[in-house]
Design an enzyme around this catalytic site. Structure first.
Site, mmCIF file in Angstrom:
data_model
loop_
_atom_site.group_PDB
_atom_site.id
_atom_site.type_symbol
_atom_site.label_atom_id
_atom_site.label_comp_id
_atom_site.label_asym_id
_atom_site.label_seq_id
_atom_site.Cartn_x
_atom_site.Cartn_y
_atom_site.Cartn_z
ATOM 1 N N ASP A 1 -48.139 2.456 -107.464
ATOM 2 C CA ASP A 1 -46.989 3.294 -107.112
ATOM 3 C C ASP A 1 -45.828 2.905 -108.004
ATOM 4 O O ASP A 1 -45.796 1.805 -108.562
ATOM 5 C CB ASP A 1 -46.614 3.114 -105.640
ATOM 6 C CG ASP A 1 -45.552 4.113 -105.195
ATOM 7 O OD1 ASP A 1 -45.880 5.310 -105.114
ATOM 8 O OD2 ASP A 1 -44.409 3.716 -104.941
ATOM 9 N N SER A 2 -44.880 3.819 -108.127
ATOM 10 C CA SER A 2 -43.685 3.515 -108.903
ATOM 11 C C SER A 2 -42.825 2.458 -108.219
ATOM 12 O O SER A 2 -41.959 1.862 -108.851
ATOM 13 C CB SER A 2 -42.859 4.785 -109.128
ATOM 14 O OG SER A 2 -42.490 5.346 -107.879
ATOM 15 N N CYS B 1 -48.949 7.628 -105.621
ATOM 16 C CA CYS B 1 -47.612 8.080 -106.016
ATOM 17 C C CYS B 1 -47.744 9.555 -106.344
ATOM 18 O O CYS B 1 -48.533 9.930 -107.222
ATOM 19 C CB CYS B 1 -47.138 7.291 -107.238
ATOM 20 S SG CYS B 1 -45.606 7.885 -107.987
ATOM 21 N N GLU C 1 -35.082 3.025 -99.660
ATOM 22 C CA GLU C 1 -35.163 1.758 -100.395
ATOM 23 C C GLU C 1 -33.935 0.883 -100.159
ATOM 24 O O GLU C 1 -33.983 -0.323 -100.386
ATOM 25 C CB GLU C 1 -35.389 2.023 -101.876
ATOM 26 C CG GLU C 1 -36.754 2.652 -102.144
ATOM 27 C CD GLU C 1 -37.262 2.433 -103.558
ATOM 28 O OE1 GLU C 1 -36.443 2.068 -104.429
ATOM 29 O OE2 GLU C 1 -38.480 2.621 -103.777
ATOM 30 N N CYS D 1 -44.305 12.619 -100.437
ATOM 31 C CA CYS D 1 -43.834 11.406 -101.108
ATOM 32 C C CYS D 1 -44.180 10.268 -100.177
ATOM 33 O O CYS D 1 -43.946 10.357 -98.964
ATOM 34 C CB CYS D 1 -42.327 11.462 -101.363
ATOM 35 S SG CYS D 1 -41.637 9.893 -101.974
ATOM 36 N N HIS E 1 -42.866 7.524 -99.649
ATOM 37 C CA HIS E 1 -41.730 6.906 -98.953
ATOM 38 C C HIS E 1 -41.422 7.611 -97.630
ATOM 39 O O HIS E 1 -40.974 6.976 -96.668
ATOM 40 C CB HIS E 1 -40.466 6.990 -99.819
ATOM 41 C CG HIS E 1 -40.359 5.957 -100.886
ATOM 42 N ND1 HIS E 1 -41.189 5.937 -101.981
ATOM 43 C CD2 HIS E 1 -39.502 4.918 -101.052
ATOM 44 C CE1 HIS E 1 -40.849 4.924 -102.778
ATOM 45 N NE2 HIS E 1 -39.832 4.298 -102.229
#
Length: 274
Positions: free
Chosen positions: A11-12, A74, A159, A193, A195
């Site tokens: 993942d990024s 991702c 984040e 996504c 996240h």
């Protein structure tokens, strides 16, 4: 041949840990190595060429670690880099290895959840601009109408551990109102996504009744179980010691402090200089 042949999960940044968590629930026996390219995150607003170059570099690193299979957990990398890597690079790097993404498993299943044939995609700008979900859903479910909404502020909120704060309410409601305003009758929203599952409670709080919200982790994990059953030539190469190793291209200390939010438990990572 490497003695350890883990499954690679890329993942990024941190989001792929939500997918890895679900994979571990279904397939705990295998070895896994996770790489978060945090030093170059976010990928969502980067060009196709940049995302492809970064992702390819990380795939090469996974292969050097002995991984016979790499999961691009991702959406942006899956949208902007996966097809090129599969078609152009895999034959040169290692034709016996495989690289899979998160978009196809999701689009194969999504039609099972809608009654109105109208779904909404909530994603990064890069994933929306790629059109990957619209293209893939059309292949499997040509009658489904897809609306998309880019939510560029959601990843920074998560984040920075602000996703449960009152300050996040405005941005969650804004993008939900936008997507639902694009098409009457949307009954499925996909969090495209990795996240976004961390915003699930807040999203559900502001949604009208009758809308199903889908996260990708469980869908991707089920798809991997099925893939390994269908491809024993790959499955037999995956080592089974129950080991998990985590790497980040940024500060390992910072990664460890944030990662438990996504992974659900503490972990210790190592720094990787690419």
């Amino acid at each position: 041949m490497a003695t350890s042949q883990p499954i690679g999960i890329f993942d990024s940044g941190y989001g792929g840990l939500t997918v890895m968590k679900e994979i571990l629930r279904k397939l705990p026996q295998y070895d896994y190595v996770y790489l978060g390219d945090n030093a170059r995150a976010p990928y969502g607003n980067r060009s196709f060429e940049t995302v492809y170059r970064y992702t390819l570099q990380c795939v090469e690193w996974f292969f050097e670690q002995g991984c016979p299979l790499v999961i691009l957990a991702c959406n942006t990398a899956s949208a902007k880099a996966l097809r090129t890597i599969q078609q152009n690079d895999l034959q040169k790097l290692n034709p016996n290895n495989r690289v899979l993404g998160v978009i196809r498993p999701t689009t194969e299943k999504i039609g099972e959840f809608t009654k109105t044939n109208k779904i909404g995609i909530l994603a990064t700008s890069g994933t929306v601009q790629s059109g990957s979900y619209t293209i893939e859903i059309e292949k499997f479910y040509p009658r489904i109408h897809v609306s998309q909404e880019a939510c560029p502020i959601w990843v920074p909120l998560i984040e920075n551990n602000e996703h449960n704060s009152p300050g996040a309410d405005y941005f969650v409601k804004k993008h939900l109102n936008n997507i639902l305003g694009k098409e009457q009758g949307i009954d499925v929203l996909l969090l495209a996504c990795t996240h976004y599952p961390l915003l699930l409670n807040k999203i559900q709080q502001f949604l009208p009744a009758g809308i199903t919200v889908l996260s990708q982790g469980e869908i991707v994990a089920d798809s991997l179980v099925n893939y390994l059953q269908r491809h024993p030539e790959i499955e037999q190469r995956c080592s089974r010691n129950g080991e998990r190793t985590f790497y980040t291209t940024d500060s390992a200390e910072d990664f460890d402090n944030h990662a438990s939010i996504f992974f659900g438990q503490p972990l210790q990572s190592k720094h990787l200089a690419l």
